[in-house]
Design a protein around this motif. Structure first.
Motif, PDB file in Angstrom:
ATOM      1  N   ASP A   1      55.064  15.370  11.359  1.00 13.61           N
ATOM      2  CA  ASP A   1      56.330  15.639  10.677  1.00 13.61           C
ATOM      3  C   ASP A   1      57.515  14.894  11.298  1.00 13.61           C
ATOM      4  OD1 ASP A   1      57.950  16.765   8.747  1.00 13.61           O
ATOM      5  OD2 ASP A   1      58.340  18.590   9.898  1.00 13.61           O
ATOM      6  N   GLY A   2      57.352  13.589  11.512  1.00 13.03           N
ATOM      7  CA  GLY A   2      58.480  12.780  11.958  1.00 13.03           C
ATOM      8  C   GLY A   2      58.685  12.720  13.456  1.00 13.03           C
ATOM      9  N   GLY A   3      57.726  13.196  14.236  1.00 11.25           N
ATOM     10  CA  GLY A   3      57.851  13.109  15.697  1.00 11.25           C
ATOM     11  C   GLY A   3      57.892  11.664  16.169  1.00 11.25           C
ATOM     12  N   ILE A   4      58.615  11.413  17.263  1.00  6.33           N
ATOM     13  CA  ILE A   4      58.789  10.055  17.777  1.00  6.33           C
ATOM     14  C   ILE A   4      58.544  10.039  19.285  1.00  6.33           C
ATOM     15  CG2 ILE A   4      60.424   8.150  18.078  1.00  6.33           C
ATOM     16  CD1 ILE A   4      61.937   9.251  15.644  1.00  6.33           C
ATOM     17  N   THR A   5      57.837   9.009  19.747  1.00  9.94           N
ATOM     18  CA  THR A   5      57.650   8.836  21.190  1.00  9.94           C
ATOM     19  C   THR A   5      58.155   7.465  21.621  1.00  9.94           C
ATOM     20  OG1 THR A   5      55.443   7.835  21.037  1.00  9.94           O
ATOM     21  CG2 THR A   5      55.560  10.239  21.181  1.00  9.94           C
ATOM     22  N   TYR A   6      58.614   7.408  22.860  1.00 14.66           N
ATOM     23  CA  TYR A   6      59.040   6.164  23.483  1.00 14.66           C
ATOM     24  C   TYR A   6      58.371   6.055  24.852  1.00 14.66           C
ATOM     25  CZ  TYR A   6      62.829   6.271  20.044  1.00 14.66           C
ATOM     26  OH  TYR A   6      63.542   6.328  18.881  1.00 14.66           O
ATOM     27  N   GLY A   7      57.720   4.932  25.100  1.00 11.73           N
ATOM     28  CA  GLY A   7      57.192   4.667  26.435  1.00 11.73           C
ATOM     29  C   GLY A   7      56.029   5.535  26.867  1.00 11.73           C
ATOM     30  N   THR A   8      55.191   5.946  25.941  1.00  9.87           N
ATOM     31  CA  THR A   8      54.009   6.744  26.293  1.00  9.87           C
ATOM     32  C   THR A   8      52.946   5.857  26.936  1.00  9.87           C
ATOM     33  OG1 THR A   8      54.352   8.380  24.544  1.00  9.87           O
ATOM     34  CG2 THR A   8      52.099   8.135  25.360  1.00  9.87           C
TER      35      THR A   8
END
Length: 186
Positions: free
Chosen positions: A43-50
């Motif tokens: 539902d639109g979750g966002i990750t950065y730098g995983t």
């Protein structure tokens, strides 16, 4: 255990048996998914730098993942309306597009990108990613696989020792096959 995120989290380590769920436009930055851990974007979750390390998994079904590193033994799956950009697939790492989109990235030697029907991998300059040459760089020993169906590859550079396989129904566009590179159309 599970961590349900609807806000913002950073510097999280997901270990064996743990799952981080990102939903409702939640944002996670600098997450490490270790062996047995799962990061799930909904539902639109966002990750950065995983960083997805050996035995870890990342699922992107409805959301986006930016600047993910998939280490040896790590796996990421992008489906439905999920998307990833700036992804690095290290040796032994796997990225599987199941109807999802890879906007930009690097497949390093020994890394694997699998594109199933409905999935696509392309480079869009408006994203502002800085990837060598036109699009996706596949370093020596990397593998790109376009599965049967409506898969598409655009702007790829296939280097020495690399194999690009395009199956029935798959398409390529603006692909560069370098010295020692190979394209197999079946």
């Amino acid at each position: 255990g599970g961590l349900y995120v609807a806000g913002t989290v950073s510097d999280t380590i997901i270990s064996s048996g743990g799952t981080e769920y990102l939903f409702d436009n939640a944002v996670a930055s600098d997450t490490i998914v270790s062996a047995g851990g799962i990061e799930d974007l909904l539902d639109g979750g966002i990750t950065y730098g995983t960083i997805v390390s050996s035995g870890g998994r990342e699922y992107v079904s409805d959301g986006g993942a930016a600047d993910t590193i998939i280490s040896s033994g790590g796996q990421a799956f992008i489906s439905a309306i999920g998307a990833a950009s700036g992804t690095i697939i290290s040796s032994g790492g796997d990225l599987v597009l199941i109807g999802g989109e890879l906007i930009s990235g690097v497949v390093e030697s020994g890394g694997t990108l699998v594109i199933t029907p409905g999935g696509s991998a392309t480079y869009t300059s408006s994203v502002g990613a800085t990837v060598i040459s036109a699009s996706m760089l596949v370093e020596s020993g990397g593998a790109l696989v376009s599965a049967i169906g409506s898969s598409s590859l655009s702007g790829f550079v296939v280097s020495t020792g690399d194999v690009l396989q395009v199956y029935s129904g798959g398409t390529t566009d603006n692909t560069v096959i370098g010295s020692g590179g190979e394209e197999q159309v079946q």
